[in-house]
Design a protein around this motif. Structure first.
Motif, mmCIF file in Angstrom:
data_model
loop_
_atom_site.group_PDB
_atom_site.id
_atom_site.type_symbol
_atom_site.label_atom_id
_atom_site.label_comp_id
_atom_site.label_asym_id
_atom_site.label_seq_id
_atom_site.Cartn_x
_atom_site.Cartn_y
_atom_site.Cartn_z
ATOM 1 N N ILE A 152 11.436 14.266 -7.721
ATOM 2 C CA ILE A 152 12.570 13.347 -7.786
ATOM 3 C C ILE A 152 12.698 12.561 -6.490
ATOM 4 C CG2 ILE A 152 15.089 13.246 -7.861
ATOM 5 C CD1 ILE A 152 15.001 15.528 -9.899
ATOM 6 N N GLN A 153 12.573 13.240 -5.353
ATOM 7 C CA GLN A 153 12.735 12.564 -4.073
ATOM 8 C C GLN A 153 11.589 11.581 -3.802
ATOM 9 O OE1 GLN A 153 15.437 12.626 -2.263
ATOM 10 N NE2 GLN A 153 16.299 13.978 -3.826
ATOM 11 N N LEU A 154 10.380 11.915 -4.215
ATOM 12 C CA LEU A 154 9.261 10.989 -4.055
ATOM 13 C C LEU A 154 9.472 9.725 -4.886
ATOM 14 C CD1 LEU A 154 6.184 13.400 -4.010
ATOM 15 C CD2 LEU A 154 6.890 11.866 -2.175
ATOM 16 N N ASN A 155 9.955 9.893 -6.108
ATOM 17 C CA ASN A 155 10.239 8.723 -6.936
ATOM 18 C C ASN A 155 11.350 7.871 -6.337
ATOM 19 O OD1 ASN A 155 8.676 8.631 -9.650
ATOM 20 N ND2 ASN A 155 9.215 10.793 -9.461
ATOM 21 N N LYS A 156 12.376 8.506 -5.787
ATOM 22 C CA LYS A 156 13.463 7.744 -5.179
ATOM 23 C C LYS A 156 12.988 6.999 -3.935
ATOM 24 C CE LYS A 156 17.394 10.489 -6.839
ATOM 25 N NZ LYS A 156 18.551 11.333 -6.435
ATOM 26 N N LYS A 157 12.140 7.647 -3.143
ATOM 27 C CA LYS A 157 11.601 6.978 -1.958
ATOM 28 C C LYS A 157 10.737 5.779 -2.356
ATOM 29 C CE LYS A 157 10.672 6.511 2.436
ATOM 30 N NZ LYS A 157 11.719 6.141 3.414
ATOM 31 N N CYS A 158 9.957 5.941 -3.404
ATOM 32 C CA CYS A 158 9.130 4.841 -3.891
ATOM 33 C C CYS A 158 10.001 3.695 -4.401
ATOM 34 C CB CYS A 158 8.204 5.347 -4.999
ATOM 35 S SG CYS A 158 7.011 4.137 -5.578
ATOM 36 N N ILE A 159 11.084 4.012 -5.103
ATOM 37 C CA ILE A 159 12.008 2.979 -5.583
ATOM 38 C C ILE A 159 12.630 2.229 -4.410
ATOM 39 C CG2 ILE A 159 14.245 2.636 -6.719
ATOM 40 C CD1 ILE A 159 13.471 4.831 -8.683
ATOM 41 N N GLU A 160 12.960 2.944 -3.352
ATOM 42 C CA GLU A 160 13.587 2.314 -2.191
ATOM 43 C C GLU A 160 12.671 1.252 -1.568
ATOM 44 O OE1 GLU A 160 14.986 3.561 2.341
ATOM 45 O OE2 GLU A 160 14.632 5.118 0.821
ATOM 46 N N VAL A 202 9.103 0.016 -9.714
ATOM 47 C CA VAL A 202 10.447 0.577 -9.896
ATOM 48 C C VAL A 202 10.640 1.043 -11.336
ATOM 49 C CG1 VAL A 202 12.918 0.077 -9.767
ATOM 50 C CG2 VAL A 202 11.369 -0.852 -8.043
ATOM 51 N N LEU A 203 10.138 0.266 -12.281
ATOM 52 C CA LEU A 203 10.233 0.639 -13.694
ATOM 53 C C LEU A 203 9.530 1.962 -13.965
ATOM 54 C CD1 LEU A 203 10.784 0.120 -16.722
ATOM 55 C CD2 LEU A 203 8.735 -1.309 -16.743
ATOM 56 N N LYS A 204 8.302 2.114 -13.459
ATOM 57 C CA LYS A 204 7.566 3.356 -13.694
ATOM 58 C C LYS A 204 8.277 4.546 -13.057
ATOM 59 C CE LYS A 204 3.564 1.993 -12.099
ATOM 60 N NZ LYS A 204 2.125 2.023 -11.766
ATOM 61 N N CYS A 205 8.864 4.353 -11.880
ATOM 62 C CA CYS A 205 9.586 5.453 -11.242
ATOM 63 C C CYS A 205 10.816 5.857 -12.042
ATOM 64 C CB CYS A 205 9.977 5.046 -9.822
ATOM 65 S SG CYS A 205 8.605 4.904 -8.659
ATOM 66 N N ALA A 250 9.931 -0.109 -2.953
ATOM 67 C CA ALA A 250 9.586 -1.139 -3.936
ATOM 68 C C ALA A 250 10.711 -2.157 -4.099
ATOM 69 C CB ALA A 250 9.252 -0.489 -5.278
ATOM 70 N N ASN A 251 11.961 -1.705 -4.021
ATOM 71 C CA ASN A 251 13.084 -2.639 -4.092
ATOM 72 C C ASN A 251 13.127 -3.555 -2.874
ATOM 73 O OD1 ASN A 251 14.314 -2.111 -6.598
ATOM 74 N ND2 ASN A 251 15.340 -0.288 -5.793
ATOM 75 N N GLN A 252 12.706 -3.056 -1.727
ATOM 76 C CA GLN A 252 12.700 -3.881 -0.521
ATOM 77 C C GLN A 252 11.760 -5.073 -0.664
ATOM 78 O OE1 GLN A 252 11.745 -1.323 2.781
ATOM 79 N NE2 GLN A 252 13.653 -0.169 2.643
ATOM 80 N N ILE A 253 10.609 -4.863 -1.299
ATOM 81 C CA ILE A 253 9.646 -5.956 -1.431
ATOM 82 C C ILE A 253 9.750 -6.655 -2.785
ATOM 83 C CG2 ILE A 253 8.060 -4.800 0.135
ATOM 84 C CD1 ILE A 253 6.391 -3.947 -2.215
ATOM 85 N N GLY A 254 10.571 -6.129 -3.697
ATOM 86 C CA GLY A 254 10.784 -6.790 -4.980
ATOM 87 C C GLY A 254 9.754 -6.470 -6.039
ATOM 88 N N CYS A 255 9.083 -5.312 -5.930
ATOM 89 C CA CYS A 255 8.057 -4.937 -6.907
ATOM 90 C C CYS A 255 8.722 -4.196 -8.067
ATOM 91 C CB CYS A 255 6.993 -4.068 -6.237
ATOM 92 S SG CYS A 255 5.564 -3.726 -7.281
ATOM 93 N N GLY A 271 0.819 -1.208 0.000
ATOM 94 C CA GLY A 271 0.000 0.000 0.000
ATOM 95 C C GLY A 271 0.849 1.252 0.000
ATOM 96 N N GLU A 272 1.942 1.251 0.771
ATOM 97 C CA GLU A 272 2.849 2.403 0.775
ATOM 98 C C GLU A 272 3.404 2.654 -0.630
ATOM 99 O OE1 GLU A 272 5.847 2.685 3.849
ATOM 100 O OE2 GLU A 272 4.733 1.255 5.074
ATOM 101 N N VAL A 273 3.784 1.572 -1.300
ATOM 102 C CA VAL A 273 4.343 1.719 -2.643
ATOM 103 C C VAL A 273 3.301 2.294 -3.598
ATOM 104 C CG1 VAL A 273 5.136 0.388 -4.629
ATOM 105 C CG2 VAL A 273 6.103 -0.061 -2.386
ATOM 106 N N LEU A 274 2.060 1.826 -3.520
ATOM 107 C CA LEU A 274 1.013 2.322 -4.405
ATOM 108 C C LEU A 274 0.768 3.809 -4.187
ATOM 109 C CD1 LEU A 274 -1.579 -0.617 -4.215
ATOM 110 C CD2 LEU A 274 -0.002 -0.099 -6.072
ATOM 111 N N VAL A 275 0.687 4.226 -2.928
ATOM 112 C CA VAL A 275 0.411 5.633 -2.640
ATOM 113 C C VAL A 275 1.593 6.503 -3.039
ATOM 114 C CG1 VAL A 275 -0.143 7.294 -0.835
ATOM 115 C CG2 VAL A 275 -1.194 5.031 -0.795
ATOM 116 N N LEU A 276 2.815 6.073 -2.700
ATOM 117 C CA LEU A 276 3.980 6.864 -3.068
ATOM 118 C C LEU A 276 4.122 6.977 -4.579
ATOM 119 C CD1 LEU A 276 6.779 5.803 -0.555
ATOM 120 C CD2 LEU A 276 5.792 8.065 -0.845
#
Length: 620
Positions: free
Chosen positions: A343-351, A362-365, A353-358, A315-320
């Motif tokens: 830029i920072q919101l996209n980087k936070k979302c990548i962080e 990550v591609l969209k960011c 998303a990488n933790q859970i393997g989504c 859910g955090e990844v979807l909202v971010l």
């Protein structure tokens, strides 16, 4: 004589005490079972807290291993529905310990399934896959249990953006649903397939599967089960309708889903609905939506708080991701002509998303970052982002081997072969028409259209809906949560569990037209495949396909960005503003700017809704 009589009296008194003790124990066991059965009735009456208390009381008094295992299964399922996944994991581990002590394979099968479901909800997809496969390795007393194990495995693959494996597991789960006539399992598979094709941007198929699921839930007359799944389906429908451009219908579905989520105490789906509604308002625009961008941004913040409170990483990844997209498209409003916030919101979302393997998020960011760096004339960062996007595209195989182009960027019709490889439908149409050696270009298997997962669900036909098996579920009762137990107790009748409702839902309008169109397309493809097979002796020139490897499998035209147009935009995409220099430093924002969000503005309907229940995530 007196001593003998006294001793005999002592023996008699001891026998009486033993009888009384055994009677009290049996009475206590009966009362514990009554508490367990009362909890089932309370749960269907939406008294969730009271039901959980009843089960916990009975668990402390039950001695029979099977009864304790069943009660642990009820508690695990109830906490799953309430969104307390750590508690669900704890009860699933207790089930596994009990199954190990009893050395019961059927109990182990159910316990492994509960563990897989708990880890899938906690976004630990690797463990979810391990325990889901372990559940399939053990025999089960209920023939439906393997279907739910395949469903959990499919959802874990979907969370990790492994779309081919996801489709294979959905197909296996659908086979079990068809064999056992389990409509609730079929419903959840349709929702999962709708979510899959929404991610792949085949919105027509996504809407068909979601409308099929909505037709199934129309037949469910158990009130709490009906509301639970209808709320889930309407949320996914709102996302698909928004991506299709039907913003008014999307808002209508999202509003109803949000209302049902509040009534059910489902905070996580309510948070997802807030995020979806903010996306809808963002695309409607301020003039048409009658809501300022600031208020829409407040919806994102409220949704993010709920997700963090529930430890809902997905859910955090979807909202971010939605926040990052909104900030990227409306930089002038949010950050005063600066790309740093986006830029920072996209980087936070990548962080996260990488933790859970989504990988798909990550591609969209990375694609958004490439566009932002392009506006800043930062060629090095832009190239790095595009290379990362190209690598993820290759890993997820988001390209058609016939034309070498990516799919998932715009609404395109896709078709899968029986080997679960996905291609453009028009490219597959040409391939089946012109080739005699019809093999999958990725795995070289026979190119047979996938028809095990039917586009037209059996519920969409005019045939009567068959009721599922009414046999009581095995220990744990995971297959159909608490419905079989309620039928066993006489609280609901099996015939009333799945009875066709006479009224027609207005969201189903247009479903038959879409289904007929897709069915005609599939029939045309199959007829062309049959014609090509009958004319195998005639030499037919093969179409131009991408270069082949030494094994004969076709690959994209090239691995560079020219063959995979990652920066391709749709026709209605707004042109970016002219290049400019950043107006402030691009230093990393402090963690508090992301984690501790500012207080949310009151919503339009009287402020934020305060829900006392714990959050709940979707079942798929």
């Amino acid at each position: 004589m007196i001593t003998c009589r006294r001793s005999m009296g002592v023996f008699v008194r001891r026998d009486n005490i033993n009888l009384i003790t055994n009677h009290r124990r049996s009475m206590g066991q009966r009362q514990a079972k009554q508490h367990m059965q009362a909890g089932v009735k309370l749960y269907h009456q939406r008294h969730y807290a009271q039901a959980i208390n009843k089960w916990r009381q009975s668990l402390n008094r039950l001695n029979n291993a099977e009864d304790r295992f069943i009660t642990l299964g009820y508690l695990a399922q109830a906490l799953c529905d309430q969104g307390e996944y750590e508690g669900m994991l704890s009860y699933a581990l207790s089930q596994m310990q009990l199954a190990t002590d009893q050395n019961d394979s059927a109990m182990k099968c159910e316990a492994f399934l509960n563990l897989a479901k708990a880890y899938e909800r906690l976004a630990d997809f690797t463990k979810a896959l391990q325990y889901g496969k372990a559940s399939l390795e053990h025999p089960s007393m209920d023939p439906r249990t393997p279907g739910y194990a395949h469903l959990t495995i499919a959802l874990a693959h979907l969370g990790m953006s492994q779309f081919q494996q996801c489709l294979e597991s959905f197909e296996s789960a659908m086979n079990v649903a068809n064999e056992t006539s389990d409509r609730l399992l079929e419903l959840q598979i349709c929702v999962g397939l709708g979510s899959l094709f929404t991610l792949l941007r085949d919105i027509t198929k996504a809407l068909i599967f979601l409308r099929n699921a909505l037709a199934i839930v129309q037949s469910v007359t158990v009130d709490d089960v009906h509301a639970k799944y209808r709320c889930l389906i309407l949320y996914h429908l709102s996302v698909a309708l928004r991506m299709k451009g039907s913003l008014v219908d999307a808002k209508e579905a999202c509003d109803e889903a949000s209302q049902l989520a509040v009534e059910m105490g489902n905070r996580a789906i309510h948070a997802r609905c807030m995020c979806s509604l903010a996306d809808i308002y963002r695309e409607l625009g301020e003039s048409e939506a009658k809501e300022t961008i600031t208020k829409s941004w407040a919806r994102y913040e409220d949704a993010y708080r709920v997700m963090r409170g529930a430890n809902d990483k997905m859910g955090e990844v979807l909202v971010l991701s939605s926040m990052a997209k909104s900030a990227s498209e409306s930089r002038s409003h949010y950050t005063g002509q600066c790309e740093c916030q986006a830029i920072q919101l996209n980087k936070k979302c990548i962080e996260i998303a990488n933790q859970i393997g989504c990988k798909h998020v990550v591609l969209k960011c990375h694609l958004r970052l490439a566009e932002l760096y392009s506006q800043l004339n930062d060629d090095d960062s832009e190239e790095t982002a595009r290379r990362a996007a190209s690598r993820l595209t290759q890993e997820m195989q988001l390209f058609c081997n016939f034309c070498g182009q990516r799919y998932g960027l715009k609404d395109e019709s896709l078709q899968a072969l029986r080997c679960s490889h996905i291609f453009h439908e028009k490219c597959l149409h040409t391939y089946l028409l012109q080739r005699t050696d019809q093999n999958c270009p990725k795995c070289r298997c026979r190119a047979v259209l996938s028809d095990n997962i039917s586009i037209r669900s059996s519920i969409a036909s005019t045939a009567d809906v068959q009721s599922p098996s009414t046999s009581f579920a095995p220990p744990g009762g995971v297959a159909t949560p608490l419905v079989s137990a309620a039928a066993e107790l006489g609280d609901i009748t099996p015939q009333a569990t799945l009875t066709r409702r006479p009224q027609q839902d207005k969201i189903l309008r247009g479903a038959e037209k879409d289904i007929d169109r897709v069915d005609r397309s599939l029939a045309r493809l199959k007829s062309q495949q049959t014609t090509a097979n009958s004319c195998a002796a005639i030499a037919v020139p093969s179409p131009e396909v991408p270069s082949t490897t030494t094994s004969g499998a076709s690959e994209p035209v090239a691995s560079t960005s020219n063959s995979l147009p990652l920066n391709q935009t749709t026709a209605n995409h707004k042109p970016p503003p002219p290049p400019r220099k950043p107006c402030c430093s691009q230093a990393a924002l402090p963690p508090s700017s992301i984690v501790a969000l500012p207080p949310a503005m009151p919503l339009e309907e009287g402020g934020p809704l305060v829900i006392t229940h714990t959050p709940t995530v979707t079942d798929v």
